[in-house]
Design an enzyme around this catalytic site. Structure first.
Site, short mmCIF file in Angstrom:
data_model
loop_
_atom_site.label_atom_id
_atom_site.label_comp_id
_atom_site.label_asym_id
_atom_site.label_seq_id
_atom_site.Cartn_x
_atom_site.Cartn_y
_atom_site.Cartn_z
N LEU A 279 40.41 -10.93 57.27
CA LEU A 279 40.61 -10.51 55.88
C LEU A 279 39.53 -11.18 55.06
CD1 LEU A 279 44.50 -10.84 55.40
CD2 LEU A 279 43.18 -8.74 55.70
N ASP A 280 38.94 -10.41 54.12
CA ASP A 280 37.86 -11.02 53.32
C ASP A 280 38.42 -12.13 52.45
OD1 ASP A 280 38.60 -9.87 50.65
OD2 ASP A 280 38.19 -7.99 51.71
N VAL A 281 37.53 -12.92 51.92
CA VAL A 281 37.92 -14.15 51.22
C VAL A 281 38.83 -13.88 50.02
CG1 VAL A 281 35.88 -14.15 49.75
CG2 VAL A 281 37.00 -16.32 50.29
N THR A 283 41.03 -11.32 49.73
CA THR A 283 42.25 -10.62 50.13
C THR A 283 43.30 -11.62 50.60
OG1 THR A 283 40.96 -8.69 50.79
CG2 THR A 283 43.20 -8.81 51.60
#
Length: 415
Positions: A279-281, A283
């Site tokens: 998951l991106d930073v 999210t």
């Protein structure tokens, strides 16, 4: 004169049989009209149009009883060489020939059917024997698989028997918590791994961790492997999905847990934990952490088609045209990505709108790209479901919970 009288008497005796035009004789022919007219007038004529002769009956082997009368002979009507019809006690030659040909054809057909049946039976027996032989060879060649019994029996096999079988060296190092599988392969290629006192440079080498002596950089690997662990984490915003020792990585949330490992599992090496997917930073929400590489590969691979549900908070109003644009999908890295579901959620803030979006591709920044392609701005993004497993409502941000077998099974399923 006596011969003429005998012929006349014979014709008269046959008169009841020959006087009926509807009578069909043995060869299937009706009595010729000429003969009918002749026999009908036999009482007034002195001589018939043709001669009737009968062969003497063959003497029977047993003497017939006086009380038993002789059976009447039904004659065959044939044409002689002169073209005139005459009575005969035997069928014409063409009839005998046709009967013989028919019998020969019937015998020939019966013989063919018998031979065909025998060949079919032999072929079926040979095929059955060949199939049985192949199955026997397959049973001998096939390796012994896990027991097909209860879940408890299969789990016991996986934990106590399967893990003790020889495995690839790189996989053993990764399972022992040395490093990731790729990093373990690099250590092997660099000659930093020894097996039974010899340097091993092939990651595919099969080793038995319970019997072989394995060293990495001079440190001996434990004879026991850590148990397989599975956790669900409520990822906070600003944390990255990295296996490193960064202070704000998802794995760093397990620091306290790993510090007390020796008390929890005495005598077992610490597991090397990593995230399943990323998951991106920015999210938040559900992410899985484990030390089971095969499980992580299966769950994260696009071919698994595991559905992922996100709740997107939009800064501003969302209209029907926006929902249609999101539903039509967009291209990401040259691949057309179409969401499985786009649905607005109940409004809690008039200034912001929340959408539920379900995807299965799992491409990098897929949900953000879908929303931005529709002309909307993402305010917040949270993942709430993987497969059939939903993020527990009571799991606080930055907290984790160990998964049960039912939860692991739900992760691999879809609604």
């Amino acid at each position: 004169m006596a011969l003429a009288n005998a012929a006349t008497a014979a014709a008269v005796s046959l008169h009841p049989l020959l006087s009926r035009p509807s009578c069909v004789l043995r060869i299937g022919r009706r009595l010729p009209p000429l003969l009918l007219r002749a026999t009908s007038s036999a009482s007034t004529s002195s001589a018939p149009d043709f001669n009737i002769t009968f062969a003497e009956p063959a003497p029977s082997k047993k003497a017939s009883s006086p009380a038993t009368s002789a059976q009447p002979l039904v004659p065959w009507i044939v044409r002689g060489e002169d073209g005139k019809p005459r009575l005969s006690t035997s069928p014409p030659p063409e009839v005998l020939q046709a009967i013989a040909l028919a019998e020969a054809e019937a015998k020939k057909a019966a013989r063919k059917e018998s031979i065909k049946g025998q060949k079919g039976a032999v072929a079926a027996a040979a095929a059955a024997a060949s199939s049985a032989s192949v199955k026997a060879k397959e049973r001998k060649a096939a390796p012994a698989g896990p027991p097909k019994f209860s879940k408890a029996a299969r789990r016991f096999y996986n934990e106590n028997i399967k893990e003790t079988e020889p495995q690839r060296l790189a996989k053993v190092l990764a399972a022992a918590g040395v490093a990731s599988r790729r990093t373990s392969e690099e250590l092997i290629f660099q000659g930093k791994v020894t097996v039974n006192g010899s340097v091993c440079t092939s990651p595919q080498t099969k080793v038995d961790i319970a019997k072989d002596s394995i060293y990495v950089n001079g440190n001996r690997i434990s004879k026991k492997l850590p148990p397989k662990l599975y956790f669900a984490v409520n990822k906070p915003k600003g944390y990255i999905c990295s296996c490193g020792e960064e202070s704000k990585s998802v794995v760093s949330l397990f620091s306290d847990y790993l510090k007390g490992w020796n008390k929890i599992q005495p005598g077992l090496p610490k597991p090397r934990l990593f995230t399943v997917g990323r998951l991106d930073v920015a999210t938040t929400g559900l992410i899985i952490v484990t030390n089971d590489g095969e499980f992580a590969q299966k769950l994260a691979h696009p071919s698994s088609n595991v559905k992922k549900e996100y709740v997107v908070t939009i800064d501003g109003a969302v209209h029907k045209k926006h929902l249609i644009a999101i539903s039509e999908g967009t291209k990401i890295d040259g691949v057309m990505c179409v969401p499985d579901l786009v649905e607005p959620l109940a409004e809690t803030d008039t200034r912001k709108t929340r959408l539920k979006i379900v995807v299965h591709e799992g491409r990098n920044h897929e949900v953000r790209e879908l929303v931005q392609n529709a002309g909307l701005k993402v305010y917040a993004l949270k993942r709430v479901r993987l497969g059939r497993f939903r993020l527990p409502a009571d799991l606080g941000i930055g907290k984790f919970v160990e998964l049960k077998q039912a939860d692991i099974k739900a992760l691999e399923g879809n609604n």
